[in-house]
Structures are given as C-alpha cells and as structure tokens.
Design an enzyme around this catalytic site. Structure first.
Site, PDB file in Angstrom:
ATOM      1  N   CYS A  83     -10.005  -8.847   0.601  1.00  0.00           N
ATOM      2  CA  CYS A  83     -10.134 -10.298   0.662  1.00  0.00           C
ATOM      3  C   CYS A  83     -11.263 -10.678   1.615  1.00  0.00           C
ATOM      4  O   CYS A  83     -11.837 -11.730   1.501  1.00  0.00           O
ATOM      5  CB  CYS A  83      -8.850 -10.930   1.157  1.00  0.00           C
ATOM      6  SG  CYS A  83      -7.392 -10.159   0.538  1.00  0.00           S
ATOM      7  N   SER A 138       2.970  -4.336  -5.390  1.00  0.00           N
ATOM      8  CA  SER A 138       1.982  -4.933  -6.279  1.00  0.00           C
ATOM      9  C   SER A 138       1.406  -3.874  -7.224  1.00  0.00           C
ATOM     10  O   SER A 138       0.961  -2.811  -6.777  1.00  0.00           O
ATOM     11  CB  SER A 138       0.869  -5.530  -5.416  1.00  0.00           C
ATOM     12  OG  SER A 138      -0.124  -6.090  -6.219  1.00  0.00           O
ATOM     13  N   GLN A 174       0.819  -1.216   0.000  1.00  0.00           N
ATOM     14  CA  GLN A 174       0.000   0.000   0.000  1.00  0.00           C
ATOM     15  C   GLN A 174       0.856   1.272   0.000  1.00  0.00           C
ATOM     16  O   GLN A 174       0.312   2.377  -0.008  1.00  0.00           O
ATOM     17  CB  GLN A 174      -0.937   0.028   1.219  1.00  0.00           C
ATOM     18  CG  GLN A 174      -2.003  -1.037   1.209  1.00  0.00           C
ATOM     19  CD  GLN A 174      -3.076  -0.836   0.131  1.00  0.00           C
ATOM     20  OE1 GLN A 174      -3.204   0.235  -0.451  1.00  0.00           O
ATOM     21  NE2 GLN A 174      -3.836  -1.879  -0.127  1.00  0.00           N
TER      22      GLN A 174
END
Ligand code: PLP
Length: 382
Positions: free
Chosen positions: A328, A202, A182
């Site tokens: 998630c 990511s 993040q």
C-alpha cells in the site's frame, strides 16, 4: 530480459489450477446462494463446500468462518465490530492494545476507533521488531477490551508468539484478534488450538484471487456488522457473496496445504540462496527482523549506501519486482513506519528492500536476481 516477481507478500499470481477452476465455474455457476431454486441451490452447495474446506484446513468449525472482501475488510470487521458490539454489553472496556508495526489496515482502523472514544495503547518494539510479553501482560487491565496483533509480519517476515499472547489475553479476559493475512499458506494454522478469538486472512496472499478473504469468529462472539442489508454470513456481512472468489480461495488454500512442508522447504531454499548470494557478492548487506522466528519466504535487507526507492526503480528496469515497504505504501517516498518504529534512522530505513518468494519462483530466477541486484547496487554506489 526475463521478468522476475519477488514481491509475493504484496500479492501472488493465481495458481494455474485455480485459474482453471475459475474458467469452469464462471461458465457453469451464476446463481445467488440465497435463492431457493435450482440455480441458487447449486450456488449454495459451492459456498458450503468452500466453507467446509477452509474450516477443515484451518481447524475451525464451519460456522466460525465468515467470508469478506479480503484482509482489510476482515480486520475492519473484527476491530470495529467488536468495539461497537461491546458498547452496550461492557461500556467500561475502552482500551485496545496493538503495536506500531501493524499493517495500515489495522493502524487506520484503530485511528478511527480512537475518534469513537477508544483508548489505543501501542506496545514497544525492539530493533528486531519483537514485542515484549511482560509489557503486554502489564497493559492487560480491567478496562482492556481487545488486543490486535500480527501473526506474521508483511515487511519483516517476523513470526509472533500468538499462543503465548493468546494465553495472556485469556487469563485477563481480553479478546484477541490476529492478523493472519501473511500467515495462511506459509505456516500451519490450527484455530482450535490457537487461543485467538478473531483471525483475518486473504486469498490473494496464497495464490488465490484478489478481493476475497475471511474472518474466523470464535463461537459465541457476535461482532456488529459494518454493513446493512441481507443476513448473509450469519448477519456479519450483508450482500450477495463473491461465490466464485470464495470457491477459488478454498481451492487455493487446499493447494497450499497439499505437500505443505516440501513447498515451504523449497521456498526457504530460495530465500536463503538470495541472502547468501547477495552477502557473498556485496558488502554492507544486513538482514533485518527476528531471524530466529520468521517466515520462510521473506527477507528484508538493509543495503548500506543505497536508497531503497532508487534501487527498486533500478531493479524494475532490470525486470525484478521487489518492495520497499508494504504494497500500500510502495510508490511513496516515506520510509517504512515499521523500520522507524524499530529505531532505524530515516536514512537506514530508506536503504531497505524486501524480497518475498513463493513456490512459483525458481532457483534460476534467484541466481539471475542476485546478478541484477548486484549490478544495480554497484551502479548506485558509484
Ligand atoms: N494485513 C497484512 C499483514 C497484509 O500484508 C495485508 C496486505 O498487504 C493486509 C492485511 C490487507 O489485506 P488485503 O489486501 O486482502 O485487504
């Protein structure tokens, strides 16, 4: 009714320039970077350029950047890879320190390592989700192999003192993995200066594609590969590279870092407008987390007298996408493990909602979202 996306910590839409590059590369490039012919050489050039770009933007060396399928794989590789490679080299080092408010990618990997004989020690967190550095220092003992902590919190937006954490780890000869998923694209990162040994990121969190990410591995460190096969990524990640995904990740990172402070200032303005708008129109709005050290794009709100999941569903009907917990977990009715670990009651944890912004949002969207949230909360409170 217009749709408004305020769940950018779950994932971000592709930047239009990244999409453009995806179209042209998909037509032009198909070679395998491991092939020695012209098609392979052209693929290899693209891979090299992407690695150079990412290394430059994160102030790392090219051979310290390894490509993966995203944050989860990077974290698994860092933790399991270090654990497995240390079994022969230093079998007495069996302790791993982390916190109970990490992302599930870390928590579940630690559970796996526990079953392989690791002793997992969790730091305490206070009511703002902060950790205590003196507790960490005490826990760093001769048998400690590794510390794994977030840089920026996905649910709260909290920023953690990675430099101080890293310095303590260095002093005690303990490795540090930082979950930077993040952080990249939201704060500036200098891996040469930051005392971390492994750092996960990511692409889909900064307007790049899903299913591609990276792991920074400090020179000299050799985590064991999770895969068996080819020698790609310096033997860390066997398998033909996601070439186009990697090129797009580099492009997305380049865009994120271009005019960085203006972009962050704009995003911070959106977040602040949302918080002020809601607090001025509704009672019982409490902003959670460490308000002095936080990302510019995230707000985690506790809304008194409202069930977060019902609010989420109401907002969805109103066209606003937000989150009650991490991506998630959304869809589940469980209260966030993060808020519970911070000492919130189940009821308060369930009355919480996260809005996360990106440069693709507008002030008009924020004004409109404030109206829709106010409407939904008033309906639920009746
Ligand atoms: N770590 C953090 C802090 C995250 O927010 C996420 C994604 O939500 C991950 C790890 C997992 O990343 P990925 O979705 O790329 O596997």
């Amino acid at each position: 009714m217009s749709q408004i996306y305020l769940d950018n910590n779950a994932t971000t839409p592709l930047d239009p320039h990244v999409l453009e590059l995806q179209r042209s590369l998909s037509k032009e490039v198909f070679g395998n970077p491991s092939s020695i012919h012209w098609a392979g050489r052209s693929a290899k050039r693209i891979l090299r350029t992407a690695r150079e770009t990412i290394a430059r933007l994160l102030s790392a060396e090219e051979d310290e950047i390894r490509f993966t399928s995203g944050g989860t794989e990077s974290i698994n590789t860092a933790l399991i890879g270090v654990w497995e490679s240390s079994r022969l080299l230093c079998p007495q080092k069996t302790k791993i320190i982390s916190s109970p408010i990490e992302h599930q990618a870390t928590l579940r990997t630690l559970e796996h390592l526990k079953s392989r004989g690791a002793e997992i020690s969790y730091l305490s967190v206070d009511s703002k989700g902060k950790i205590f550095l003196d507790e960490l220092y005490e826990k760093l003992q001769d048998n400690t192999l590794l510390v794994s902590l977030l840089y920026a919190h996905n649910e709260l937006g909290n920023l953690y003192p990675v430099s101080e954490i890293g310095n303590l780890c260095r002093e005690k000869g303990v490795l540090l993995h930082c979950d930077g998923v993040q952080a990249v694209g939201k704060i500036s990162i200098n891996l040469q200066q930051l005392p971390v040994d492994l750092f996960s990121f990511s692409a889909h969190k900064f307007h790049g594609p899903k299913g591609v990410g990276g792991l920074y591995v400090r020179k000299g460190l050799k985590p064991q590969s999770l895969h068996h096969g080819g020698t790609q990524e310096k033997n860390l990640r066997a398998g033909t590279e996601n070439l186009i995904g990697i090129a797009l990740m580099a492009k997305a990172m380049e865009i994120a870092f271009d005019g960085f402070s203006q972009k962050i200032e704009f995003i911070c303005g959106l977040r602040d407008r949302m918080e002020k708008g809601l607090q001025s129109k509704l009672t019982g709005i409490y902003i959670q987390g460490d308000l002095e050290h936080r990302l510019a794009n995230t707000t985690n709100l506790q809304i008194a007298g409202v069930d977060g999941e019902s609010l989420l569903l109401n907002l969805d009907l109103e066209g606003v996408a937000a989150s009650a917990g991490s991506a998630c977990e959304s869809g589940s009715i469980d209260p966030s493990h993060v808020l519970l670990a911070m000492g919130l009651s189940k009821e308060k944890a369930k009355a919480s909602l996260r809005f996360s912004f990106s440069r693709m949002n507008t002030f008009q969207e924020v004004e409109e979202s404030v109206e829709r949230v106010v409407r939904s909360v008033q309906r639920l409170r009746k």
